[in-house]
Design an enzyme around this catalytic site. Structure first.
Site, mmCIF file in Angstrom:
data_model
loop_
_atom_site.group_PDB
_atom_site.id
_atom_site.type_symbol
_atom_site.label_atom_id
_atom_site.label_comp_id
_atom_site.label_asym_id
_atom_site.label_seq_id
_atom_site.Cartn_x
_atom_site.Cartn_y
_atom_site.Cartn_z
ATOM 1 N N ASP A 1 0.862 -1.176 0.000
ATOM 2 C CA ASP A 1 0.000 0.000 0.000
ATOM 3 C C ASP A 1 0.907 1.237 0.000
ATOM 4 O OD1 ASP A 1 -2.284 1.643 0.417
ATOM 5 O OD2 ASP A 1 -1.875 1.624 2.574
ATOM 6 N N ASP B 1 -0.107 5.113 0.719
ATOM 7 C CA ASP B 1 -0.339 6.133 1.752
ATOM 8 C C ASP B 1 -0.446 5.500 3.136
ATOM 9 O OD1 ASP B 1 -0.444 8.183 -0.211
ATOM 10 O OD2 ASP B 1 -2.535 7.688 -0.622
ATOM 11 N N ASN C 1 -5.164 2.750 -3.705
ATOM 12 C CA ASN C 1 -6.451 3.391 -4.024
ATOM 13 C C ASN C 1 -6.249 4.892 -4.105
ATOM 14 O OD1 ASN C 1 -7.742 0.912 -3.842
ATOM 15 N ND2 ASN C 1 -8.839 1.367 -1.939
ATOM 16 N N GLN C 2 -6.596 5.493 -5.227
ATOM 17 C CA GLN C 2 -6.442 6.945 -5.399
ATOM 18 C C GLN C 2 -7.754 7.549 -5.894
ATOM 19 O OE1 GLN C 2 -3.951 8.760 -4.328
ATOM 20 N NE2 GLN C 2 -2.865 6.947 -3.577
ATOM 21 N N CYS D 1 -5.836 2.660 -8.415
ATOM 22 C CA CYS D 1 -7.236 2.719 -8.810
ATOM 23 C C CYS D 1 -7.712 4.156 -8.671
ATOM 24 C CB CYS D 1 -8.066 1.803 -7.904
ATOM 25 S SG CYS D 1 -9.831 2.186 -7.985
ATOM 26 N N HIS E 1 -10.822 5.171 -9.111
ATOM 27 C CA HIS E 1 -12.292 5.194 -9.011
ATOM 28 C C HIS E 1 -12.775 5.510 -7.603
ATOM 29 C CE1 HIS E 1 -11.229 2.245 -12.301
ATOM 30 N NE2 HIS E 1 -11.907 3.186 -12.945
ATOM 31 N N CYS F 1 -15.877 -0.397 -9.248
ATOM 32 C CA CYS F 1 -14.923 -0.969 -10.201
ATOM 33 C C CYS F 1 -14.403 -2.304 -9.672
ATOM 34 C CB CYS F 1 -13.751 0.001 -10.388
ATOM 35 S SG CYS F 1 -12.767 0.207 -8.885
ATOM 36 N N CYS G 1 -11.068 -2.743 -9.358
ATOM 37 C CA CYS G 1 -9.678 -2.544 -8.919
ATOM 38 C C CYS G 1 -9.537 -1.844 -7.574
ATOM 39 C CB CYS G 1 -8.862 -1.825 -9.991
ATOM 40 S SG CYS G 1 -9.535 -0.316 -10.685
ATOM 41 N N ASP H 1 -2.206 -0.927 5.689
ATOM 42 C CA ASP H 1 -2.622 -0.397 6.996
ATOM 43 C C ASP H 1 -4.140 -0.447 7.196
ATOM 44 O OD1 ASP H 1 -3.397 1.649 5.297
ATOM 45 O OD2 ASP H 1 -1.809 3.025 5.944
HETATM 46 MG MG LIG Z 1 -2.945 3.185 3.410
HETATM 47 ZN ZN LIG Z 2 -10.825 1.060 -9.656
#
Ligand SMILES: [Mg+2]
Ligand SMILES: [Zn+2]
Length: 163
Positions: free
Chosen positions: A10, A12, A54-55, A92, A94, A100, A102, A129
């Site tokens: 991961d 962040d 994840n973004q 990702c 989304h 989605c 992802c 985390d």
């Molecule tokens: Mg994190």
């Molecule tokens: Zn996604």
């Protein structure tokens, strides 16, 4: 063909400080000191290093693909100075509402990396985390480690993986 083993990381809260309002550009990027030694030790043990992140700030309209690419280039440039390297960054863009395949806990990012690099998930680890990180890793058969966000608990991770 021998399949490769990987550490899925991961981003962040693990490699850089997480922010409640998202890390939106490099001015908000605080790379944790000592990630270079953490990653070098994993690489020396034969692991690929793959970031899966994840973004959703992208599709929330708070940042852009090019800002995210710039953040990743900045992390990579930092690591390369010390002879460490991330093999690839997957993210990702989304929001949860887009449903989605992802966004973690869905395993789409990991499945893409497993396919791209011919990785054996059973000899690989997902480090994150949140429960969503653990769940994504488990659903492809990885071993998993969850540490506290922003804790830089690299010694613990290395002890678990390398011992
Ligand atoms: Mg994190
Ligand atoms: Zn996604």
């Amino acid at each position: 063909m021998n399949k490769k083993k990987a550490i899925f990381l991961d981003r962040d809260g693990i490699l850089n400080r997480n922010r409640d309002d998202y890390v939106k550009d490099i001015s908000e990027l605080e790379i944790f000191p000592n990630i270079e030694n953490f990653i070098k030790k994993l690489q020396a043990s034969g692991f690929l290093i793959i970031v899966v992140s994840n973004q959703s700030a992208i599709n929330r309209g708070l940042t852009t693909h090019s800002n995210v690419d710039e953040i990743h280039a900045s992390i990579q440039a930092y690591l390369n100075k010390f002879g460490a390297n991330i093999d690839n960054f997957y993210y990702c863009p989304h929001t949860p509402a887009e449903n989605c395949t992802c966004r973690k806990p869905k395993p789409g990012l990991l499945i893409k990396a497993i396919d791209d690099f011919s990785i054996d998930p059973l000899s690989s680890w997902m480090v994150g985390d949140r429960d969503s990180d653990v769940d994504a890793g488990e659903s492809v058969g990885c071993k998993t480690i969850k540490i506290q966000e922003n804790s830089c608990d690299f010694e613990n991770i290395l002890k678990t993986i390398l011992s």
